[in-house]
Design a protein around this motif. Structure first.
Motif, PDB file in Angstrom:
ATOM      1  N   GLY A 144       0.792  -1.231   0.000  1.00 30.64           N
ATOM      2  CA  GLY A 144       0.000   0.000   0.000  1.00 30.64           C
ATOM      3  C   GLY A 144       0.817   1.270   0.000  1.00 30.64           C
ATOM      4  O   GLY A 144       0.313   2.329   0.380  1.00 30.64           O
ATOM      5  N   GLY A 145       2.067   1.199  -0.428  1.00 33.08           N
ATOM      6  CA  GLY A 145       2.874   2.416  -0.555  1.00 33.08           C
ATOM      7  C   GLY A 145       3.146   3.101   0.757  1.00 33.08           C
ATOM      8  O   GLY A 145       2.808   4.282   0.933  1.00 33.08           O
ATOM      9  N   ILE A 146       3.744   2.384   1.716  1.00 29.69           N
ATOM     10  CA  ILE A 146       4.017   2.965   3.028  1.00 29.69           C
ATOM     11  C   ILE A 146       4.801   4.259   2.874  1.00 29.69           C
ATOM     12  O   ILE A 146       5.780   4.340   2.143  1.00 29.69           O
ATOM     13  CB  ILE A 146       4.797   1.973   3.921  1.00 29.69           C
ATOM     14  N   ARG A 147       4.365   5.277   3.584  1.00 32.80           N
ATOM     15  CA  ARG A 147       4.937   6.617   3.460  1.00 32.80           C
ATOM     16  C   ARG A 147       6.444   6.625   3.713  1.00 32.80           C
ATOM     17  O   ARG A 147       6.929   5.957   4.619  1.00 32.80           O
ATOM     18  CB  ARG A 147       4.241   7.555   4.443  1.00 32.80           C
ATOM     19  N   ASN A 148       7.149   7.399   2.906  1.00 28.58           N
ATOM     20  CA  ASN A 148       8.605   7.583   3.002  1.00 28.58           C
ATOM     21  C   ASN A 148       9.408   6.342   2.620  1.00 28.58           C
ATOM     22  O   ASN A 148      10.619   6.302   2.841  1.00 28.58           O
ATOM     23  CB  ASN A 148       9.028   8.019   4.422  1.00 28.58           C
ATOM     24  N   LYS A 149       8.753   5.335   2.050  1.00 28.41           N
ATOM     25  CA  LYS A 149       9.466   4.107   1.671  1.00 28.41           C
ATOM     26  C   LYS A 149       9.656   3.977   0.171  1.00 28.41           C
ATOM     27  O   LYS A 149      10.544   3.266  -0.291  1.00 28.41           O
ATOM     28  CB  LYS A 149       8.700   2.875   2.189  1.00 28.41           C
ATOM     29  N   SER A 150       8.838   4.655  -0.618  1.00 31.58           N
ATOM     30  CA  SER A 150       8.904   4.522  -2.069  1.00 31.58           C
ATOM     31  C   SER A 150       9.954   5.463  -2.657  1.00 31.58           C
ATOM     32  O   SER A 150      10.211   6.546  -2.125  1.00 31.58           O
ATOM     33  CB  SER A 150       7.541   4.816  -2.689  1.00 31.58           C
ATOM     34  N   ILE A 151      10.534   5.043  -3.765  1.00 31.33           N
ATOM     35  CA  ILE A 151      11.498   5.863  -4.497  1.00 31.33           C
ATOM     36  C   ILE A 151      10.848   6.503  -5.719  1.00 31.33           C
ATOM     37  O   ILE A 151      11.048   7.680  -5.999  1.00 31.33           O
ATOM     38  CB  ILE A 151      12.701   5.005  -4.946  1.00 31.33           C
ATOM     39  N   SER A 152      10.044   5.728  -6.425  1.00 28.79           N
ATOM     40  CA  SER A 152       9.516   6.188  -7.710  1.00 28.79           C
ATOM     41  C   SER A 152       8.258   7.041  -7.599  1.00 28.79           C
ATOM     42  O   SER A 152       7.951   7.800  -8.514  1.00 28.79           O
ATOM     43  CB  SER A 152       9.215   4.980  -8.609  1.00 28.79           C
ATOM     44  N   ALA A 153       7.514   6.921  -6.514  1.00 30.26           N
ATOM     45  CA  ALA A 153       6.267   7.676  -6.373  1.00 30.26           C
ATOM     46  C   ALA A 153       6.060   8.031  -4.910  1.00 30.26           C
ATOM     47  O   ALA A 153       5.299   7.377  -4.195  1.00 30.26           O
ATOM     48  CB  ALA A 153       5.093   6.868  -6.913  1.00 30.26           C
ATOM     49  N   GLY A 172      -1.840   8.282  16.067  1.00 24.91           N
ATOM     50  CA  GLY A 172      -1.423   8.919  14.838  1.00 24.91           C
ATOM     51  C   GLY A 172      -0.467  10.079  14.978  1.00 24.91           C
ATOM     52  O   GLY A 172       0.350  10.323  14.096  1.00 24.91           O
ATOM     53  N   HIS A 173      -0.556  10.841  16.067  1.00 28.40           N
ATOM     54  CA  HIS A 173       0.153  12.114  16.134  1.00 28.40           C
ATOM     55  C   HIS A 173       1.668  11.963  16.025  1.00 28.40           C
ATOM     56  O   HIS A 173       2.326  12.727  15.332  1.00 28.40           O
ATOM     57  CB  HIS A 173      -0.203  12.832  17.436  1.00 28.40           C
ATOM     58  N   ILE A 174       2.247  10.986  16.719  1.00 25.91           N
ATOM     59  CA  ILE A 174       3.698  10.845  16.723  1.00 25.91           C
ATOM     60  C   ILE A 174       4.154   9.819  15.683  1.00 25.91           C
ATOM     61  O   ILE A 174       4.666  10.162  14.629  1.00 25.91           O
ATOM     62  CB  ILE A 174       4.210  10.442  18.120  1.00 25.91           C
ATOM     63  N   ASN A 175       3.940   8.554  15.967  1.00 24.38           N
ATOM     64  CA  ASN A 175       4.471   7.509  15.090  1.00 24.38           C
ATOM     65  C   ASN A 175       3.699   7.382  13.775  1.00 24.38           C
ATOM     66  O   ASN A 175       4.276   7.138  12.727  1.00 24.38           O
ATOM     67  CB  ASN A 175       4.452   6.160  15.825  1.00 24.38           C
ATOM     68  N   GLY A 176       2.382   7.539  13.854  1.00 25.54           N
ATOM     69  CA  GLY A 176       1.573   7.337  12.653  1.00 25.54           C
ATOM     70  C   GLY A 176       1.861   8.335  11.560  1.00 25.54           C
ATOM     71  O   GLY A 176       1.980   7.983  10.388  1.00 25.54           O
ATOM     72  N   ILE A 177       1.992   9.607  11.923  1.00 26.25           N
ATOM     73  CA  ILE A 177       2.225  10.640  10.931  1.00 26.25           C
ATOM     74  C   ILE A 177       3.707  10.804  10.626  1.00 26.25           C
ATOM     75  O   ILE A 177       4.109  10.941   9.476  1.00 26.25           O
ATOM     76  CB  ILE A 177       1.620  11.981  11.411  1.00 26.25           C
ATOM     77  N   CYS A 178       4.528  10.771  11.661  1.00 25.15           N
ATOM     78  CA  CYS A 178       5.960  11.041  11.467  1.00 25.15           C
ATOM     79  C   CYS A 178       6.762   9.812  11.049  1.00 25.15           C
ATOM     80  O   CYS A 178       7.748   9.929  10.334  1.00 25.15           O
ATOM     81  CB  CYS A 178       6.556  11.617  12.763  1.00 25.15           C
ATOM     82  N   ASN A 179       6.351   8.634  11.503  1.00 27.98           N
ATOM     83  CA  ASN A 179       7.133   7.438  11.215  1.00 27.98           C
ATOM     84  C   ASN A 179       6.223   6.242  10.979  1.00 27.98           C
ATOM     85  O   ASN A 179       6.211   5.277  11.743  1.00 27.98           O
ATOM     86  CB  ASN A 179       8.085   7.145  12.388  1.00 27.98           C
ATOM     87  N   PRO A 180       5.431   6.269   9.907  1.00 27.90           N
ATOM     88  CA  PRO A 180       4.473   5.181   9.640  1.00 27.90           C
ATOM     89  C   PRO A 180       5.181   3.894   9.237  1.00 27.90           C
ATOM     90  O   PRO A 180       6.271   3.912   8.676  1.00 27.90           O
ATOM     91  CB  PRO A 180       3.645   5.734   8.484  1.00 27.90           C
ATOM     92  N   SER A 181       4.531   2.766   9.518  1.00 31.46           N
ATOM     93  CA  SER A 181       5.137   1.480   9.185  1.00 31.46           C
ATOM     94  C   SER A 181       4.113   0.419   8.798  1.00 31.46           C
ATOM     95  O   SER A 181       4.492  -0.634   8.298  1.00 31.46           O
ATOM     96  CB  SER A 181       5.959   0.963  10.375  1.00 31.46           C
ATOM     97  N   LEU A 182       2.828   0.667   9.014  1.00 28.87           N
ATOM     98  CA  LEU A 182       1.813  -0.352   8.768  1.00 28.87           C
ATOM     99  C   LEU A 182       1.324  -0.331   7.323  1.00 28.87           C
ATOM    100  O   LEU A 182       1.354   0.712   6.665  1.00 28.87           O
ATOM    101  CB  LEU A 182       0.624  -0.148   9.707  1.00 28.87           C
ATOM    102  N   PRO A 183       0.882  -1.487   6.802  1.00 27.63           N
ATOM    103  CA  PRO A 183       0.377  -1.552   5.421  1.00 27.63           C
ATOM    104  C   PRO A 183      -0.771  -0.579   5.192  1.00 27.63           C
ATOM    105  O   PRO A 183      -1.583  -0.332   6.083  1.00 27.63           O
ATOM    106  CB  PRO A 183      -0.092  -3.002   5.290  1.00 27.63           C
ATOM    107  N   PHE A 184      -0.820  -0.037   3.989  1.00 26.22           N
ATOM    108  CA  PHE A 184      -1.847   0.922   3.585  1.00 26.22           C
ATOM    109  C   PHE A 184      -1.898   2.124   4.528  1.00 26.22           C
ATOM    110  O   PHE A 184      -2.938   2.760   4.676  1.00 26.22           O
ATOM    111  CB  PHE A 184      -3.216   0.247   3.466  1.00 26.22           C
ATOM    112  N   ASN A 185      -0.767   2.393   5.182  1.00 21.62           N
ATOM    113  CA  ASN A 185      -0.627   3.581   6.024  1.00 21.62           C
ATOM    114  C   ASN A 185      -1.731   3.697   7.065  1.00 21.62           C
ATOM    115  O   ASN A 185      -2.238   4.792   7.342  1.00 21.62           O
ATOM    116  CB  ASN A 185      -0.592   4.830   5.149  1.00 21.62           C
ATOM    117  N   ILE A 186      -2.087   2.554   7.652  1.00 25.53           N
ATOM    118  CA  ILE A 186      -3.164   2.551   8.641  1.00 25.53           C
ATOM    119  C   ILE A 186      -2.812   3.415   9.832  1.00 25.53           C
ATOM    120  O   ILE A 186      -3.675   4.107  10.403  1.00 25.53           O
ATOM    121  CB  ILE A 186      -3.463   1.098   9.090  1.00 25.53           C
ATOM    122  N   ASP A 187      -1.517   3.408  10.257  1.00 23.15           N
ATOM    123  CA  ASP A 187      -1.122   4.230  11.392  1.00 23.15           C
ATOM    124  C   ASP A 187      -1.207   5.714  11.056  1.00 23.15           C
ATOM    125  O   ASP A 187      -1.627   6.537  11.885  1.00 23.15           O
ATOM    126  CB  ASP A 187       0.274   3.858  11.892  1.00 23.15           C
TER     127      ASP A 187
END
Length: 359
Positions: free
Chosen positions: A105-114, A154-169
């Motif tokens: 699901g394109g976890i935030r800050n993990k993709s290079i191309s998009a 969401g405030h700390i880890n979810g927005i700043c350092n997400p890690s869950l599929p489809f950016n659930i955090d």
């Protein structure tokens, strides 16, 4: 509820700010401001648009969002990977990593191309969570539930350092913005449409307050941290950014209402999904094309970035988006067909599945 024209103008202003915020820091204070509000702004506006969603069962709501969000997400991911392969080439390890990121699901800050596609999958997660909490009887409970998720997950880890599929955090954080957009839209629209003396007075007071707050934010001063306003606002600082984003959206809504007769801006606002999915391709593709003619784009200040990002959106609207719409529509049509291929019925102790297409 009828959808007002100014809402598309507001969406256009939002995607313009997103493009500006993703440029380099030569934009100065305006760049810093855009970077802080671009994502919250879009979730608020997306929440406003939820008011026009027709009542559905969970299955139909899920199906609608799969076709309107996840299908475009994977389509844009595929196109972006092809673009990067042609322009840069992938080594095997990088290619595997990129495919894995998109499958999750394109976890935030993990993709290079998009790098911007995470928003689409996150919006999908936000809408699914929203469907659940929307069942609460009172809006205040819905707001409280979203605020609780925001502060705890969401405030700390979810927005700043997400890690869950489809950016659930991340969705747990941005859900609060989405809910605020959803709950505030009827009152906001009523305020903008009001022609009474009280309506003009209210818009004047709120607009002036919003303008003062926006100027303070531009100057790098957070009014929520001024001691005279009380320690409680500082203590509740996780909630303050949401309130601040809503204030700026109100100010932008006043401008959007005045510009609602602009056909170009309205059309651009109606295509924000495509600009989100094609942002990397539009920016880098334009740079490559200009480089062929020996032209190098170097924006030295905020005004140049404003002009350049608008030209990118206009080029996309004129040449790229129409083609993309046609191709993506083919995939979406096939997905709808697949979801409607058969129906529930009992025949010789077998179930045959069909989901009726949403109107």
């Amino acid at each position: 509820m009828q959808r007002e024209k100014w809402l598309d103008i507001l969406k256009f202003m939002g995607i313009w700010i997103v493009y500006f915020g993703h440029m380099n820091s030569t934009g100065g204070r305006l760049y810093n401001m855009a970077w802080n509000i671009n994502v919250p702004l879009f979730f608020i506006v997306s929440g406003m648009c939820e008011n026009f969603s027709q009542p559905r069962t969970f299955i139909n709501y899920l199906k609608k969002n799969i076709n309107s969000l996840l299908v475009p997400f994977y389509f844009f991911a595929f196109v972006s990977m092809i673009f990067f392969e042609i322009c840069y080439g992938w080594n095997t390890e990088t290619f595997k990593d990129e495919v894995t990121v998109f499958l999750l699901g394109g976890i935030r800050n993990k993709s290079i191309s998009a790098t911007t596609l995470w928003f689409i999958s996150c919006l999908f997660s936000v809408r699914i969570i929203f469907y659940v909490i929307h069942k609460m009887k009172f809006k205040v409970l819905m707001i409280a539930g979203a605020a609780l998720l925001y502060c705890n997950y969401g405030h700390i880890n979810g927005i700043c350092n997400p890690s869950l599929p489809f950016n659930i955090d991340s969705a747990c954080g941005y859900l609060f913005y989405y809910v605020m957009g959803y709950t505030s839209y009827p009152l906001l629209n009523k305020c903008l449409l009001s022609k009474t003396l009280m309506g003009f007075f209210l818009k004047g007071i709120l607009g002036t307050t919003a303008a003062i707050y926006t100027v303070c934010l531009y100057l790098g001063r957070n009014v929520f941290k001024i001691p005279i306003l009380g320690d409680i606002l500082y203590t509740c600082s996780p909630v303050a950014p949401v309130l601040g984003a809503c204030i700026i959206v109100f100010l932008m809504s006043l401008f959007a209402y005045k510009l609602q007769d602009s056909v170009l801006f309205s059309n651009l606002g109606a295509e924000t999904l495509y600009y989100c999915g094609l942002e990397t391709i539009l920016k880098r593709g334009t740079e490559f094309l200009l480089a062929v003619f020996g032209i190098k784009i170097e924006c030295a200040n905020a005004f140049q970035i404003i002009v350049y990002t608008f030209l990118l959106l206009f080029i996309g609207h004129k040449y790229i988006v129409p083609i993309t719409k046609s191709v993506l529509n083919i995939f979406q049509t096939k997905i709808i067909y697949a979801l409607n291929v058969s129906e529930y019925c009992r025949n010789n102790n077998h179930f045959i599945f069909k989901v009726k297409q949403d109107e």
